[in-house]
Design a protein around this motif. Structure first.
Motif, PDB file in Angstrom:
ATOM      1  N   ALA A  54      31.270  44.561 114.731  1.00  0.00           N
ATOM      2  CA  ALA A  54      32.266  45.430 114.559  1.00  0.00           C
ATOM      3  C   ALA A  54      33.575  44.410 114.852  1.00  0.00           C
ATOM      4  O   ALA A  54      33.349  43.890 115.546  1.00  0.00           O
ATOM      5  CB  ALA A  54      32.220  46.591 114.851  1.00  0.00           C
ATOM      6  N   GLU A  55      34.009  44.854 113.928  1.00  0.00           N
ATOM      7  CA  GLU A  55      35.510  44.064 113.681  1.00  0.00           C
ATOM      8  C   GLU A  55      36.154  44.968 115.339  1.00  0.00           C
ATOM      9  O   GLU A  55      36.570  45.731 115.599  1.00  0.00           O
ATOM     10  CB  GLU A  55      36.648  45.357 112.612  1.00  0.00           C
ATOM     11  N   PHE A  56      37.391  43.557 115.752  1.00  0.00           N
ATOM     12  CA  PHE A  56      37.850  43.269 116.730  1.00  0.00           C
ATOM     13  C   PHE A  56      39.617  43.868 116.277  1.00  0.00           C
ATOM     14  O   PHE A  56      40.352  43.325 117.370  1.00  0.00           O
ATOM     15  CB  PHE A  56      37.071  43.401 118.011  1.00  0.00           C
ATOM     16  N   GLY A  57      39.438  42.800 115.741  1.00  0.00           N
ATOM     17  CA  GLY A  57      41.328  42.626 115.693  1.00  0.00           C
ATOM     18  C   GLY A  57      40.995  41.985 114.356  1.00  0.00           C
ATOM     19  O   GLY A  57      40.752  41.623 113.548  1.00  0.00           O
ATOM     20  N   VAL A  58      42.618  41.362 113.758  1.00  0.00           N
ATOM     21  CA  VAL A  58      42.677  40.646 112.617  1.00  0.00           C
ATOM     22  C   VAL A  58      43.571  39.180 112.988  1.00  0.00           C
ATOM     23  O   VAL A  58      44.564  39.410 114.040  1.00  0.00           O
ATOM     24  CB  VAL A  58      43.644  41.073 111.964  1.00  0.00           C
ATOM     25  N   ILE A  59      43.991  38.352 112.367  1.00  0.00           N
ATOM     26  CA  ILE A  59      44.303  37.196 112.566  1.00  0.00           C
ATOM     27  C   ILE A  59      45.464  36.824 111.225  1.00  0.00           C
ATOM     28  O   ILE A  59      44.037  37.033 109.878  1.00  0.00           O
ATOM     29  CB  ILE A  59      43.754  35.642 113.464  1.00  0.00           C
ATOM     30  N   GLU A  60      46.450  36.444 111.305  1.00  0.00           N
ATOM     31  CA  GLU A  60      47.077  35.810 109.908  1.00  0.00           C
ATOM     32  C   GLU A  60      47.457  34.973 109.624  1.00  0.00           C
ATOM     33  O   GLU A  60      47.885  34.161 110.605  1.00  0.00           O
ATOM     34  CB  GLU A  60      47.799  37.183 109.935  1.00  0.00           C
ATOM     35  N   SER A  61      47.430  34.056 109.096  1.00  0.00           N
ATOM     36  CA  SER A  61      47.897  32.832 108.775  1.00  0.00           C
ATOM     37  C   SER A  61      48.705  32.575 107.695  1.00  0.00           C
ATOM     38  O   SER A  61      49.377  33.802 107.062  1.00  0.00           O
ATOM     39  CB  SER A  61      46.333  31.951 108.543  1.00  0.00           C
ATOM     40  N   ILE A  62      49.118  31.424 106.748  1.00  0.00           N
ATOM     41  CA  ILE A  62      49.743  31.349 105.797  1.00  0.00           C
ATOM     42  C   ILE A  62      49.218  31.568 104.638  1.00  0.00           C
ATOM     43  O   ILE A  62      49.930  31.230 103.467  1.00  0.00           O
ATOM     44  CB  ILE A  62      50.697  30.307 105.796  1.00  0.00           C
ATOM     45  N   LYS A  63      48.076  30.948 104.819  1.00  0.00           N
ATOM     46  CA  LYS A  63      46.482  31.107 103.889  1.00  0.00           C
ATOM     47  C   LYS A  63      46.215  32.983 103.446  1.00  0.00           C
ATOM     48  O   LYS A  63      45.839  33.609 102.075  1.00  0.00           O
ATOM     49  CB  LYS A  63      45.327  30.152 103.759  1.00  0.00           C
ATOM     50  N   ALA A  64      46.082  33.500 104.488  1.00  0.00           N
ATOM     51  CA  ALA A  64      45.271  34.449 104.278  1.00  0.00           C
ATOM     52  C   ALA A  64      45.208  35.627 105.442  1.00  0.00           C
ATOM     53  O   ALA A  64      45.748  35.011 106.663  1.00  0.00           O
ATOM     54  CB  ALA A  64      43.742  34.015 104.032  1.00  0.00           C
ATOM     55  N   VAL A  65      44.286  37.164 105.595  1.00  0.00           N
ATOM     56  CA  VAL A  65      44.549  37.460 106.383  1.00  0.00           C
ATOM     57  C   VAL A  65      43.129  38.239 107.160  1.00  0.00           C
ATOM     58  O   VAL A  65      42.972  38.152 105.714  1.00  0.00           O
ATOM     59  CB  VAL A  65      45.145  39.549 106.217  1.00  0.00           C
ATOM     60  N   SER A  66      42.580  37.590 107.842  1.00  0.00           N
ATOM     61  CA  SER A  66      41.194  37.886 108.227  1.00  0.00           C
ATOM     62  C   SER A  66      40.889  39.008 109.154  1.00  0.00           C
ATOM     63  O   SER A  66      41.318  38.846 110.088  1.00  0.00           O
ATOM     64  CB  SER A  66      40.435  36.812 108.437  1.00  0.00           C
TER      65      SER A  66
END
Length: 124
Positions: A54-66
């Motif tokens: 299950a999803e536990f968080g989000v990571i954002e970069s200059i290229k994408a949000v995952s």
């Protein structure tokens, strides 16, 4: 290009890792390279429960949000708060200072994860 895949950790196909000894979780060297410069990390709070896959968080970069996915089920026992002010630690040291959280884990869930060798084969 060759990526660091430490032995002794277990891996999700979606590029998260967990240390079975400590319950520490993060993303792999391959994942941080694919994302590019990490600019933001959203993580659960200490005491929250997470479920395997299950999803536990989000990571954002200059290229994408995952989305970030839990390798195992468990209760969050620690969160790497340094990432809130310095998310680039994920790029600089994904298996060290760039760890994300620690879980009080259910060891049975580890059987569903990839070994270092299996994960290295996947990203080859």
């Amino acid at each position: 290009m060759s990526f660091d895949v430490p032995e002794g950790l277990r891996y999700r196909e979606s590029h998260e890792w967990i240390d079975p000894e400590t319950g520490r979780v993060g993303i792999t060297d391959f994942a941080q390279d694919e994302l590019g410069d990490v600019v933001f990390v959203e993580l659960p709070s200490e005491g929250d429960a997470v479920a395997a896959d299950a999803e536990f968080g989000v990571i954002e970069s200059i290229k994408a949000v995952s989305d970030l996915y839990a390798p195992v089920s468990g209760e969050v026992t620690a969160v790497n708060e340094a990432l809130f002010d310095a998310p680039e630690l994920v790029n600089d040291d994904p298996f060290g200072d760039g760890w994300m959280l620690e879980l009080d884990l259910d060891a049975d869930d580890l059987d569903d994860l990839l070994t270092a060798e299996e994960y290295a084969d996947q990203i080859a």
